[in-house]
Each structure stands twice: as structure tokens, then as C-alpha cells.
Design an enzyme around this catalytic site. Structure first.
Site, PDB file in Angstrom:
ATOM      1  N   GLU A  28      46.976  41.394  38.913  1.00 55.06           N
ATOM      2  CA  GLU A  28      47.694  42.405  39.707  1.00 55.06           C
ATOM      3  C   GLU A  28      46.618  43.342  40.240  1.00 55.06           C
ATOM      4  O   GLU A  28      46.031  44.113  39.487  1.00 55.06           O
ATOM      5  CB  GLU A  28      48.711  43.123  38.813  1.00 55.06           C
ATOM      6  CG  GLU A  28      49.804  43.782  39.604  1.00 55.06           C
ATOM      7  CD  GLU A  28      49.485  45.221  39.911  1.00 55.06           C
ATOM      8  OE1 GLU A  28      48.895  45.459  41.000  1.00 55.06           O
ATOM      9  OE2 GLU A  28      49.793  46.086  39.102  1.00 55.06           O
ATOM     10  N   CYS A  41      48.402  51.270  42.921  1.00 56.48           N
ATOM     11  CA  CYS A  41      48.056  50.046  43.667  1.00 56.48           C
ATOM     12  C   CYS A  41      49.019  49.796  44.812  1.00 56.48           C
ATOM     13  O   CYS A  41      48.627  49.267  45.854  1.00 56.48           O
ATOM     14  CB  CYS A  41      48.014  48.852  42.727  1.00 56.48           C
ATOM     15  SG  CYS A  41      49.444  48.762  41.653  1.00 56.48           S
ATOM     16  N   GLU A  79      41.136  50.033  50.155  1.00 57.24           N
ATOM     17  CA  GLU A  79      41.962  50.790  49.207  1.00 57.24           C
ATOM     18  C   GLU A  79      41.194  52.052  48.808  1.00 57.24           C
ATOM     19  O   GLU A  79      40.123  51.957  48.215  1.00 57.24           O
ATOM     20  CB  GLU A  79      42.255  49.928  47.973  1.00 57.24           C
ATOM     21  CG  GLU A  79      43.214  50.586  47.013  1.00 57.24           C
ATOM     22  CD  GLU A  79      43.536  49.732  45.790  1.00 57.24           C
ATOM     23  OE1 GLU A  79      42.603  49.174  45.188  1.00 57.24           O
ATOM     24  OE2 GLU A  79      44.720  49.650  45.439  1.00 57.24           O
ATOM     25  N   GLY A 112      43.859  45.694  37.980  1.00 61.97           N
ATOM     26  CA  GLY A 112      42.698  46.503  38.351  1.00 61.97           C
ATOM     27  C   GLY A 112      42.254  46.166  39.759  1.00 61.97           C
ATOM     28  O   GLY A 112      43.068  45.755  40.599  1.00 61.97           O
ATOM     29  N   SER A 113      40.972  46.313  39.999  1.00 62.89           N
ATOM     30  CA  SER A 113      40.475  46.143  41.370  1.00 62.89           C
ATOM     31  C   SER A 113      40.387  44.671  41.760  1.00 62.89           C
ATOM     32  O   SER A 113      40.200  43.793  40.920  1.00 62.89           O
ATOM     33  CB  SER A 113      39.088  46.781  41.486  1.00 62.89           C
ATOM     34  OG  SER A 113      38.187  46.121  40.626  1.00 62.89           O
ATOM     35  N   THR A 114      40.485  44.424  43.054  1.00 61.87           N
ATOM     36  CA  THR A 114      40.369  43.060  43.585  1.00 61.87           C
ATOM     37  C   THR A 114      38.984  42.495  43.263  1.00 61.87           C
ATOM     38  O   THR A 114      38.846  41.317  42.924  1.00 61.87           O
ATOM     39  CB  THR A 114      40.622  43.076  45.102  1.00 61.87           C
ATOM     40  OG1 THR A 114      41.978  43.497  45.293  1.00 61.87           O
ATOM     41  CG2 THR A 114      40.444  41.707  45.726  1.00 61.87           C
ATOM     42  N   GLU A 115      37.980  43.372  43.339  1.00 61.00           N
ATOM     43  CA  GLU A 115      36.609  42.943  43.064  1.00 61.00           C
ATOM     44  C   GLU A 115      36.489  42.339  41.655  1.00 61.00           C
ATOM     45  O   GLU A 115      35.986  41.223  41.478  1.00 61.00           O
ATOM     46  CB  GLU A 115      35.739  44.189  43.181  1.00 61.00           C
ATOM     47  CG  GLU A 115      34.266  43.957  43.218  1.00 61.00           C
ATOM     48  CD  GLU A 115      33.538  45.301  43.112  1.00 61.00           C
ATOM     49  OE1 GLU A 115      34.166  46.370  43.272  1.00 61.00           O
ATOM     50  OE2 GLU A 115      32.329  45.254  42.845  1.00 61.00           O
ATOM     51  N   GLY A 164      38.979  41.407  39.756  1.00 61.34           N
ATOM     52  CA  GLY A 164      39.904  40.261  39.695  1.00 61.34           C
ATOM     53  C   GLY A 164      39.223  38.975  40.145  1.00 61.34           C
ATOM     54  O   GLY A 164      39.399  37.910  39.541  1.00 61.34           O
ATOM     55  N   LYS A 182      42.711  45.593  26.285  1.00 65.61           N
ATOM     56  CA  LYS A 182      41.534  46.433  26.587  1.00 65.61           C
ATOM     57  C   LYS A 182      41.952  47.519  27.563  1.00 65.61           C
ATOM     58  O   LYS A 182      42.119  47.269  28.745  1.00 65.61           O
ATOM     59  CB  LYS A 182      40.451  45.540  27.224  1.00 65.61           C
ATOM     60  CG  LYS A 182      39.025  45.989  26.994  1.00 65.61           C
ATOM     61  CD  LYS A 182      38.649  47.332  27.610  1.00 65.61           C
ATOM     62  CE  LYS A 182      38.216  47.215  29.057  1.00 65.61           C
ATOM     63  NZ  LYS A 182      37.936  48.556  29.641  1.00 65.61           N
TER      64      LYS A 182
HETATM   65  P1  NDP Z   1      38.294  48.006  37.567  1.00 67.05           P
HETATM   66  O1  NDP Z   1      38.945  46.822  38.178  1.00 67.05           O
HETATM   67  O2  NDP Z   1      36.845  47.970  37.310  1.00 67.05           O
HETATM   68  O3  NDP Z   1      39.001  48.337  36.159  1.00 67.05           O
HETATM   69  C1  NDP Z   1      40.168  47.752  35.647  1.00 67.05           C
HETATM   70  C2  NDP Z   1      39.963  47.325  34.204  1.00 67.05           C
HETATM   71  O4  NDP Z   1      39.037  46.232  34.131  1.00 67.05           O
HETATM   72  C3  NDP Z   1      39.344  48.402  33.321  1.00 67.05           C
HETATM   73  O5  NDP Z   1      39.860  48.298  32.020  1.00 67.05           O
HETATM   74  C4  NDP Z   1      37.878  48.049  33.372  1.00 67.05           C
HETATM   75  O6  NDP Z   1      37.158  48.605  32.322  1.00 67.05           O
HETATM   76  C5  NDP Z   1      37.946  46.545  33.284  1.00 67.05           C
HETATM   77  N1  NDP Z   1      36.765  45.821  33.774  1.00 67.05           N
HETATM   78  C6  NDP Z   1      35.765  46.256  34.580  1.00 67.05           C
HETATM   79  N2  NDP Z   1      34.882  45.254  34.821  1.00 67.05           N
HETATM   80  C7  NDP Z   1      35.341  44.163  34.162  1.00 67.05           C
HETATM   81  C8  NDP Z   1      34.881  42.806  34.029  1.00 67.05           C
HETATM   82  N3  NDP Z   1      33.797  42.381  34.636  1.00 67.05           N
HETATM   83  N4  NDP Z   1      35.616  41.959  33.291  1.00 67.05           N
HETATM   84  C9  NDP Z   1      36.751  42.353  32.673  1.00 67.05           C
HETATM   85  N5  NDP Z   1      37.228  43.622  32.754  1.00 67.05           N
HETATM   86  C10 NDP Z   1      36.541  44.511  33.488  1.00 67.05           C
HETATM   87  O7  NDP Z   1      38.647  49.257  38.397  1.00 67.05           O
HETATM   88  P2  NDP Z   1      37.849  50.653  38.419  1.00 67.05           P
HETATM   89  O8  NDP Z   1      38.348  51.406  37.286  1.00 67.05           O
HETATM   90  O9  NDP Z   1      36.390  50.465  38.490  1.00 67.05           O
HETATM   91  O10 NDP Z   1      38.285  51.215  39.826  1.00 67.05           O
HETATM   92  C11 NDP Z   1      37.618  50.775  41.011  1.00 67.05           C
HETATM   93  C12 NDP Z   1      38.591  50.633  42.115  1.00 67.05           C
HETATM   94  O11 NDP Z   1      39.556  49.643  41.781  1.00 67.05           O
HETATM   95  C13 NDP Z   1      39.422  51.865  42.378  1.00 67.05           C
HETATM   96  O12 NDP Z   1      38.751  52.743  43.193  1.00 67.05           O
HETATM   97  C14 NDP Z   1      40.644  51.285  42.994  1.00 67.05           C
HETATM   98  O13 NDP Z   1      40.441  51.116  44.363  1.00 67.05           O
HETATM   99  C15 NDP Z   1      40.797  49.957  42.332  1.00 67.05           C
HETATM  100  N6  NDP Z   1      41.796  49.940  41.257  1.00 67.05           N
HETATM  101  C16 NDP Z   1      42.954  49.337  41.494  1.00 67.05           C
HETATM  102  C17 NDP Z   1      43.919  49.309  40.537  1.00 67.05           C
HETATM  103  C18 NDP Z   1      45.211  48.651  40.795  1.00 67.05           C
HETATM  104  O14 NDP Z   1      46.121  48.752  39.978  1.00 67.05           O
HETATM  105  N7  NDP Z   1      45.351  47.978  41.891  1.00 67.05           N
HETATM  106  C19 NDP Z   1      43.749  49.958  39.234  1.00 67.05           C
HETATM  107  C20 NDP Z   1      42.428  50.527  39.051  1.00 67.05           C
HETATM  108  C21 NDP Z   1      41.512  50.511  40.052  1.00 67.05           C
HETATM  109  P3  NDP Z   1      36.573  50.109  32.521  1.00 67.05           P
HETATM  110  O15 NDP Z   1      37.588  50.928  33.181  1.00 67.05           O
HETATM  111  O16 NDP Z   1      36.399  50.562  31.152  1.00 67.05           O
HETATM  112  O17 NDP Z   1      35.338  49.959  33.308  1.00 67.05           O
END
Ligand code: NDP
Length: 498
Positions: A272, A306, A403, A250-253, A255, A198
Site C-alpha cells: 500500500e 497516502c 507525493e 509506505g513509500s513507493t520507493e 515498496g 515493524k
Molecule cells: P518509508 O517507505 O521509508 O517508510 C515506511 C516504513 O518502511 C517504515 O517503517 C520504514 O522504517 C520502513 N522501511 C524503510 N526502508 C525500508 C526497507 N528498505 N525495507 C523495509 N522497510 C523499510 O517512508 P518514509 O518514512 O521514509 O517517508 C518517505 C516518503 O514516503 C514520504 O515523504 C511520503 O511521501 C511517503 N510515504 C507514504 C506513505 C503512504 O502511506 N503512502 C507512508 C509514509 C511515507 P523507518 O520509518 O523506521 O525508516
């Protein structure tokens, strides 16, 4: 760029000539965009059962690039079924056969490197010199590297009977769209798993171009499936009963949400997540090199990284000279059209991310930080943020704790190595750290004490498929890259006999 002269500080003008840069735009002709992209399920692009589509835009111009299918739960279910069906044969193929497909994919990425780079820059806003020189070559390198392991799993894990787990659900972010797809797909396929991937909502296009490469490589249908959509599509994948493993970046939230969702289901998980890395400059550091590493550490990919070195810790005696050098260097960064080969800092990936950066930067000013930004002229359309430094930052400030995921550096000072260790580790994250010093023994002393998955010495943001990457604490767990990156995709006999 014509406006570069306007940006130069008077101090800089006195000391050195200011160079004008002619425009050097990369042509977009190589990219053939479709009006609409379906879901990649069972080896074909198919219309979504959900009947929903969303637009993906160029964040540098706000122009719509294409419409992309939004996968609903029914579509995710079809993709998981396709992956499960394909798994029966794929997992039994000899490793050397699986490797052939991975090598083909790697070579195709190399052959179509320019197309991938231009498309990545159009869809995500990162400078073309980064997508061309970092993202795409590293993506190919990951496929080459893991192709090499496919027939050597018995050597990698001797007497442990390595077996594929089954079907992996992989959710990736928007900061390195193609590269993260490669980080996820290559080890999963090399170990005999099938996948549902995804991509992030704002950057689906290079993953969809990769689906073309996958078809041309004649990978058996269903071994890789790509479901585009937003958070709910990711959630549907995570919640699907027939997934054996989730890999998330993706985000810690999010995760944390994923970890809660799959607790008790027996699904395997690697996360990660975010970071707030300390880049630590000692008084004996080679300052000019350190400046380049610090700038690269935070402004590479607009700080959407990240492991970005978003907290600079400077030993007090060199605070003033280092700050001056950093400010001078900031004046020479070229911000603007990501497709221009001279651009250093491109567009912010989305309006939502820009708003998040603006909010955190405003909190930095409110809490007493002193902000410095170069005088650069930003394009009128698109999402932009000036490279930014903060001094007078204390450890309790939000800009030192959260972050930001943008081009914003918070600078703090320290007196002793012990204080540097305390401050560097004073974060809920633990992904990376940087150390700048001429003393080898100090590098080792510091590296031992950093609670971070990766520690760079006298460099920053170096990536290699052979090196494991991953975090501690709220930066997640599990490693990607290297031999360690195979393990999360394998069932291994814990008693060491096959
Ligand atoms: P997210 O963690 O929301 O996005 C990462 C991936 O997860 C995307 O493909 C997203 O889809 C998907 N996703 C979102 N919600 C869910 C869920 N409940 N279950 C499964 N998958 C989900 O990051 P954001 O794009 O919203 O960014 C927000 C913040 O996160 C940034 O400002 C940054 O601080 C941090 N971030 C950190 C990253 C890292 O590598 N450490 C990478 C990206 C963000 P979709 O994008 O389509 O919503």
C-alpha cells in the site's frame, strides 16, 4: 488561540466576526512513559541483542519522549522464530477462540482510548481531535470487525478451504501508527497467522502501548511480536527466510525495493504505497460542502495521508469563487499545539519530512506556481508548515506529479468531464479520487473512469473497516479492509474444492 485574530484576512473581518479561542489543551497525565522500551518478542519486552537504542521525540516540541530498542538482524530472527513457534497452536485454534482475543484487544483499545490518543499525538504530532476521533476509534473498529470474521472464513470463501499462510512480516509508516498496526494485525490474526510488526522509527510508542494491551488480553506469547528500529530493521524482516508474507505500507520507493528483494522467494506480498489523488469539483458542485471536503482532503493529518486529495481539479466556471472560499477557509484553520483540542493542523512528523515538503514547495515556486499561505504564527520549536495552496500549476510541475505528503494543495482547472478524467488519471499513482457534483449520473460516469482504488463522491477521506482500500499502478496492490482484506492472509484452494 490568541493569535487567531491576527490570521483573519481583511475580507473575512468585514464579512463576519472573528472568534478568539481559549486554549484547550488535553492533559498528558494519562500517559505513563517509560525511560526505555525493549522489543516485544515472545510475549515480553526484551533488551535488544544489538545493544542499540534510539530516541523518539515529540515533533511539536522536539523533546525526547523515550528511548526505544533498535532491532538488529539477530533480534528480528528471534522475533520470527517466536512467531513460527506460536504459529503451530494458533493456526489450529477454532476461529471462535481467536475471535475472543481480538474482541478483548478491541475493548481494551476502547477503554484506554484517551491514553492511546494522547500518546499518538505526542509521538507523531497529529491533532488530538484526529487521534481521538479518527485513529483510535477506527483502530478498535478494525479489531471488532475482523474478530467477527474469524469463525466465518468458510462462509467468506466457500469450498476453498481457507488456511492461514503462516508468519507475516508487517512494516508500517508513521502517518497513522496505531491505525496501521490495527489494519495489519487484525486480519492476520483473525485468519490464524502470527506476526512480526515493524513500526516506523519516528512513531513507535503506540505500537508498544498496544503490546501491553496484547499481553493483558493474554494473547498467546509469540502470536504478535513487535520489532522497533529504522529502515534496516524493516529490511532484515523482509529478507528473513522464514517469513511467508510481507505486508507493507509506505513509500513507493521502498515498496519497489521490497518487491525486488522478495522476487522469486515465494513470499506473498501486498503493497500500500503513495498517492497523488485528484479531488474534482464540477461547476454544479455544492461549493460550501466541497470546500470542507477539499480542506479535509489535504489538511487532515497535515497532509501526511497516502490518499490525500493533493491535486484539486476545478471546472473553469467555478474556479474563482471556489478559490476565494478556499482562501477564506484557510485563514480559519488553527495551526499549532497538537494537544490543543481546537487545533486543526498539527506538527509535521519529522525534520526530514519537513525538509522534503520545503524542497517540493520551493520547486513549485521556481516552476511558476503561485503560492498562497494564510498569515498564521507558527510555534518557535518543533516542525511546522503553513497550510499552502498553489494556483497556476501545470501538469508537468513537480508539485502536480510527486507525493508531497504535507499540507500543500495544487490547483488545476479543466473544461469538460473528459478533460477531468484525462488529468485525474495522468499520474503514476492510483489510490483514490474525489468527485464533487450534484449530478448522480456524472458521479457514476466519472467513477467508472477513475483509475483509483477508492472513489469518494461528495465527501473525502471516509474510512470504514468494512470497505476495501488499496491501489493501482504505483500505489501498490492488494486490498486492506472488508472481506477482501482477509484474502492476502489465506491460502485458498484455486479449484474451489476443500
Ligand atoms: P518509508 O517507505 O521509508 O517508510 C515506511 C516504513 O518502511 C517504515 O517503517 C520504514 O522504517 C520502513 N522501511 C524503510 N526502508 C525500508 C526497507 N528498505 N525495507 C523495509 N522497510 C523499510 O517512508 P518514509 O518514512 O521514509 O517517508 C518517505 C516518503 O514516503 C514520504 O515523504 C511520503 O511521501 C511517503 N510515504 C507514504 C506513505 C503512504 O502511506 N503512502 C507512508 C509514509 C511515507 P523507518 O520509518 O523506521 O525508516
Amino acid at each position: 488561540m490568541a493569535n487567531i485574530a491576527k490570521r483573519a484576512s481583511s475580507a473575512l473581518e468585514e464579512s463576519q466576526p472573528v472568534w478568539e479561542y481559549a486554549d484547550a489543551p488535553e492533559s498528558t497525565e494519562i500517559v505513563k512513559l517509560e525511560d526505555r522500551y525493549g522489543l516485544f518478542i515472545g510475549g515480553e519486552l526484551v533488551e535488544p541483542k544489538s545493544g542499540r537504542w534510539f530516541e523518539t521525540i515529540n515533533p511539536a516540541t522536539e523533546e525526547t519522549l523515550a528511548e526505544v530498542a533498535e532491532a538488529g538482524p539477530e533480534d528480528v530472527d528471534l522475533a520470527v522464530r517466536a512467531a513460527r513457534t506460536a504459529s503451530t497452536k494458533w493456526r489450529k485454534l477454532p476461529g471462535s477462540e481467536r475471535a475472543k482475543y481480538l474482541y478483548r484487544i478491541a475493548r481494551q483499545i476502547q477503554e484506554r482510548a484517551r491514553e492511546f490518543a494522547v500518546l499518538e499525538t505526542m509521538d507523531g504530532g497529529k491533532p488530538i481531535k484526529e487521534s481521538r476521533d479518527v485513529d483510535v476509534p477506527l483502530a478498535a473498529a478494525h479489531f471488532f470487525y475482523y474478530a467477527g470474521w474469524a469463525d466465518k472464513l468458510e462462509y467468506a470463501f466457500p469450498n476453498r478451504g481457507p488456511r492461514p499462510i503462516g508468519v507475516a512480516g508487517q512494516v508500517i509508516p508513521w502517518n497513522f501508527p496505531l491505525l496501521m498496526a490495527a489494519w495489519k494485525l487484525a486480519p492476520a490474526l483473525a485468519t490464524g497467522n502470527t506476526v512480526v510488526l515493524k513500526p516506523a522509527e519516528t512513531t513507535p510508542l503506540t505500537a508498544l502501548l498496544l503490546s501491553q494491551v496484547i499481553r493483558e488480553a493474554e494473547l498467546p506469547p509469540g502470536v504478535v511480536n513487535i520489532v522497533t528500529g529504522a529502515g534496516p530493521t524493516g529490511a532484515a524482516l523482509v529478507e528473513h527466510d522464514d517469513i511467508d508474507k510481507i505486508a507493507f505500507t509506505g513509500s513507493t520507493e521502498v515498496g519497489k525495493v521490497i518487491r525486488r528483494t522478495i522476487a522469486g522467494t515465494g513470499k506473498r506480498l501486498t503493497l500500500e504505497l503513495g498517492g497523488k489523488a485528484a479531488n474534482i469539483a464540477f461547476e454544479d458542485a455544492p461549493l460550501d460542502q466541497a470546500v470542507e471536503g477539499i480542506i479535509n482532503g489535504i489538511f487532515f493529518n497535515q497532509g501526511h495521508v497516502c490518499c490525500a486529495g493533493s491535486r484539486l481539479l476545478v471546472q473553469e466556471p467555478v474556479f474563482e469563487p471556489l478559490l476565494e472560499k478556499l482562501k477564506d477557509r484557510l485563514q480559519t484553520l488553527r495551526v499549532g499545539n497538537p494537544l490543543d483540542k481546537n487545533t486543526d493542523v498539527g506538527a509535521i512528523n519529522s525534520r526530514a519530512q519537513l525538509e522534503k515538503i520545503e524542497e517540493l514547495v520551493a520547486s513549485g515556486v521556481d516552476e511558476g506556481g503561485e503560492m498562497y499561505q494564510p498569515e498564521c504564527v507558527l510555534p518557535e520549536r518543533g516542525f511546522w508548515f503553513r497550510p499552502t495552496l498553489f494556483t497556476k500549476v501545470s501538469q508537468s510541475h513537480r508539485i502536480a506529479r510527486e507525493e508531497i505528503f504535507g499540507p500543500v494543495l495544487s490547483i488545476l482547472t479543466f473544461r469538460t468531464p473528459a478533460e477531468a478524467v484525462e488529468k485525474a488519471n495522468n499520474t503514476p499513482y492510483g489510490l483514490s479520487a474525489g468527485i464533487w457534483t450534484e449530478k448522480g449520473s456524472r458521479i457514476l460516469w466519472m467513477a467508472e473512469r477513475m483509475k483509483a482504488g477508492v472513489v469518494w463522491a461528495n465527501t473525502f477521506n471516509r474510512f470504514d473497516p468494512t470497505s476495501p482500500f488499496g491501489g493501482y499502478k504505483e500505489s501498490g496492490f492488494g486490498r486492506e479492509g472488508g472481506l477482501q482484506g482477509l484474502e492476502p492472509y489465506l491460502d485458498l484452494d484455486p479449484n474451489g474444492s476443500s
